[in-house]
Scaffold this motif. Sequence first.
Motif, mmCIF file in Angstrom:
data_model
loop_
_atom_site.group_PDB
_atom_site.id
_atom_site.type_symbol
_atom_site.label_atom_id
_atom_site.label_comp_id
_atom_site.label_asym_id
_atom_site.label_seq_id
_atom_site.Cartn_x
_atom_site.Cartn_y
_atom_site.Cartn_z
ATOM 1 N N THR A 1 -6.482 2.966 -10.285
ATOM 2 C CA THR A 1 -5.766 1.634 -10.338
ATOM 3 C C THR A 1 -5.219 1.162 -9.030
ATOM 4 O O THR A 1 -4.587 1.842 -8.746
ATOM 5 C CB THR A 1 -5.152 1.338 -11.608
ATOM 6 O OG1 THR A 1 -4.959 0.036 -11.900
ATOM 7 C CG2 THR A 1 -3.851 2.230 -11.618
ATOM 8 N N HIS A 2 -5.119 -0.050 -8.924
ATOM 9 C CA HIS A 2 -4.090 -0.564 -7.761
ATOM 10 C C HIS A 2 -3.036 -1.525 -8.617
ATOM 11 O O HIS A 2 -2.309 -1.867 -7.952
ATOM 12 C CB HIS A 2 -5.137 -1.829 -7.060
ATOM 13 C CG HIS A 2 -6.218 -1.104 -6.104
ATOM 14 N ND1 HIS A 2 -5.750 -0.176 -5.498
ATOM 15 C CD2 HIS A 2 -7.475 -1.426 -6.218
ATOM 16 C CE1 HIS A 2 -7.011 0.151 -4.699
ATOM 17 N NE2 HIS A 2 -8.000 -0.566 -5.403
ATOM 18 N N ASP A 3 -2.940 -1.543 -9.910
ATOM 19 C CA ASP A 3 -2.017 -2.241 -10.631
ATOM 20 C C ASP A 3 -0.781 -1.377 -10.724
ATOM 21 O O ASP A 3 -0.854 -0.230 -11.302
ATOM 22 C CB ASP A 3 -2.643 -2.105 -12.174
ATOM 23 C CG ASP A 3 -1.939 -3.257 -13.049
ATOM 24 O OD1 ASP A 3 -0.474 -3.082 -12.707
ATOM 25 O OD2 ASP A 3 -2.318 -3.959 -13.794
ATOM 26 N N LYS B 1 1.723 7.153 -6.752
ATOM 27 C CA LYS B 1 0.247 7.916 -6.963
ATOM 28 C C LYS B 1 0.606 9.158 -6.628
ATOM 29 O O LYS B 1 0.323 10.521 -7.291
ATOM 30 C CB LYS B 1 -0.927 7.417 -6.476
ATOM 31 C CG LYS B 1 -1.535 6.463 -6.834
ATOM 32 C CD LYS B 1 -2.792 5.729 -6.369
ATOM 33 C CE LYS B 1 -3.474 4.614 -7.067
ATOM 34 N NZ LYS B 1 -4.701 4.110 -6.473
ATOM 35 N N GLU C 1 2.081 1.757 -3.809
ATOM 36 C CA GLU C 1 1.064 2.187 -4.543
ATOM 37 C C GLU C 1 0.764 3.605 -4.216
ATOM 38 O O GLU C 1 0.748 4.426 -5.232
ATOM 39 C CB GLU C 1 -0.144 1.478 -4.165
ATOM 40 C CG GLU C 1 -1.316 1.929 -5.023
ATOM 41 C CD GLU C 1 -2.607 1.094 -4.884
ATOM 42 O OE1 GLU C 1 -3.693 1.623 -4.877
ATOM 43 O OE2 GLU C 1 -2.657 -0.088 -4.690
ATOM 44 N N SER D 1 -3.974 -6.184 -5.434
ATOM 45 C CA SER D 1 -4.079 -5.700 -3.828
ATOM 46 C C SER D 1 -4.819 -6.341 -3.059
ATOM 47 O O SER D 1 -5.418 -5.713 -2.191
ATOM 48 C CB SER D 1 -4.340 -4.126 -4.093
ATOM 49 O OG SER D 1 -3.868 -3.581 -2.560
ATOM 50 N N GLN E 1 0.871 -1.262 -0.022
ATOM 51 C CA GLN E 1 -0.096 0.047 -0.006
ATOM 52 C C GLN E 1 0.745 1.256 -0.027
ATOM 53 O O GLN E 1 0.612 2.268 -0.548
ATOM 54 C CB GLN E 1 -0.949 0.010 1.229
ATOM 55 C CG GLN E 1 -1.812 1.122 1.255
ATOM 56 C CD GLN E 1 -3.216 0.818 -0.002
ATOM 57 O OE1 GLN E 1 -3.043 -0.127 -0.641
ATOM 58 N NE2 GLN E 1 -4.252 1.646 0.393
#
Length: 229
Positions: free
Chosen positions: A114-116, A81, A77, A155, A74
Amino acid sequence: MSNERDYPWLNGSEELFPKKPPDILNACLTYRHGQGFYAYALGYRRSAEMLFEKLEERRYSDPQYFALAFLWRQALELTLKHLHEAISQLELIEEFREPTQKASDAARKAPLPTHDLRKLWSVIEPRIQRLMTTAPEYEWIKRVIEQFHLVDPGSDAFRYPTKSGNKTRTLESFPSVVSITALDYTMRAVLNALDSVVQEITRLVGLHFDSLELEDQVEAAASTPHRLP
């Protein structure tokens, strides 16, 4: 009191988020406004670091690895971002100052929904390479992101025993014994590298704002009528 804290029990008066916290162990969240993803990324990273520090004391149970890995994923990610927000700001201010230097289409689409991790990096990488063209860390960052993506593309692998889509088991090909130390060291290293890019972008944005402020001052001085003594 110590017994109540060691093994609390409901009494019907509990509040998860009281407006006036009754004790001194509180968290002030107002500072996060205006910081975008940064405050959240920092919170997950520091939580992962603190959990590892406890695990180093050999006071843990194996399932805590799931929590640790999720915290690091997390943090990664949200850091990506945050980096996307930063480079977008730089591109837009560059376009404002020099209209021929167009911002990328991605700069107008923040945040990235996106979580990618692989997709996030593919949008960011070509836009930041121009800042530090000779840095070898870009390939190393990509290598770490690829490893995390292969294990947990959506995720959910470290949060649930089954995938949210097809209900198949998560972490099927994951090793039965994993290194907590390797995870901690590698994630600290990759986030340090990404943070250094954010710092460089922040520096460049600051230079642009300084130049704009100076231009405004010069323009204001030129438009002010001069009085004779």
